[in-house]
Design an enzyme around this catalytic site. Structure first.
Site, PDB file in Angstrom:
ATOM      1  N   HIS A 126       0.350  -7.142  -1.129  1.00  0.00           N
ATOM      2  CA  HIS A 126       1.116  -6.038  -1.706  1.00  0.00           C
ATOM      3  C   HIS A 126       0.229  -5.095  -2.512  1.00  0.00           C
ATOM      4  CE1 HIS A 126       1.041  -7.797  -5.791  1.00  0.00           C
ATOM      5  NE2 HIS A 126       1.186  -8.952  -5.178  1.00  0.00           N
ATOM      6  N   ASP A 127       0.537  -3.804  -2.413  1.00  0.00           N
ATOM      7  CA  ASP A 127      -0.107  -2.741  -3.191  1.00  0.00           C
ATOM      8  C   ASP A 127      -1.577  -2.540  -2.844  1.00  0.00           C
ATOM      9  OD1 ASP A 127       2.177  -2.056  -5.100  1.00  0.00           O
ATOM     10  OD2 ASP A 127       1.937  -4.198  -5.505  1.00  0.00           O
ATOM     11  N   GLY A 144      -3.214  -9.137  -3.626  1.00  0.00           N
ATOM     12  CA  GLY A 144      -2.551  -7.920  -4.090  1.00  0.00           C
ATOM     13  C   GLY A 144      -3.468  -6.955  -4.812  1.00  0.00           C
TER      14      GLY A 144
END
Length: 263
Positions: A126-127, A144
């Site tokens: 994520h991100d 992440g």
């Protein structure tokens, strides 16, 4: 639902209402494409793949079978907020890759640029921000919030710690574990990965004139042979911006770097 009449969807795949498919999109057998997904012209999705969430995929991408894109991320703080995955054009995403949506604690988006090659079993957490023209080998993963700069190469079975910044045109060798930031053009090897030189075979390095190449070598020397502090190297990079165009890549790297660089 907006599906181009020139798109092809296998009869046993599920495409939910609200999906947008561009011309010449090809969805293989046994796929699930959820509401909110947009897939651009000419993209091919292999069999048994799942694309969900608020995912936008550009043109002329190739997505291998058993791939998962836009899935709920592994951040325990995530509470089903409307975060996204955005993927650019002409990417080759091989089978069994996983790409997770962003978080509101991050930038709300997992972003992948253009012309990247993500080989079998790659994970993008994520991100993450993946630039253009990168390569990730089989079964390597970005935790992440990782930034993978343009032209960077990651070998197979590599693990990149969360929040690391991987500089443009750097090279991470096979089976390495990265826990700190890697400057542009630097080769990193081992677990924990350390610097082993400049990737003089990187296409971007070969495209530089001799003067610019010497500048890259001088920065490596400052960081790893002269024992200068990071702040001193940052000052040297700032002062060189007017003379060496390549200095801008290092300036951008140091502006983002927060975990300290590999030693």
């Amino acid at each position: 639902m907006s599906i181009s009449p020139l798109a092809r969807v296998a009869s046993n795949s599920v495409v939910e209402p609200g999906v947008v498919l561009g011309a010449h999109v090809n969805i293989g057998p046994f796929c699930v494409i959820s509401a909110g997904v947009v897939i651009g012209e000419g993209t091919t999705v292999g069999s048994h793949s799942v694309i969900n969430g608020l995912t936008t995929i550009g043109r002329d991408n190739t997505i291998g079978q058993y791939t998962s894109i836009g899935e709920v991320n592994q951040d325990l703080k995530y509470a089903n907020e409307p975060t996204t995955v955005v993927i650019g054009d002409r990417n080759q995403i091989s089978q069994k890759a996983t790409i997770h949506r962003g978080t509101i604690q991050g930038q709300g988006m997992t972003l992948i640029g253009d012309d990247n090659r993500l080989l079998s079993g790659v994970h993008i957490g994520h991100d993450c921000v993946v630039g253009n023209g990168t390569l990730m080998g089989d079964n390597s993963g970005l935790a992440g919030h990782v930034v993978l700069g343009d032209g960077a190469q990651v070998g197979f079975l590599c693990a990149i710690h969360q929040f690391c910044v991987i500089g443009a045109h750097s090279l991470i060798t096979d089976q390495s574990g990265v826990v700190q930031d890697i400057p542009p053009f630097v080769i990193a090897h081992g677990n924990h990965a350390g610097p082993t030189g400049i990737d003089v075979n990187a296409q971007a390095f070969l495209a530089l004139d001799t003067r610019q190449q010497d500048f890259v070598h001088s920065l490596y020397s400052m960081l790893y042979q002269q024992s200068l502090s990071i702040d001193e190297v940052k000052v040297a990079v700032k002062s060189a911006l007017g003379d060496f165009s390549i200095a801008a890549i290092f300036d951008q790297f140091f502006a983002r770097s927060a975990r300290g660089i590999i030693r």
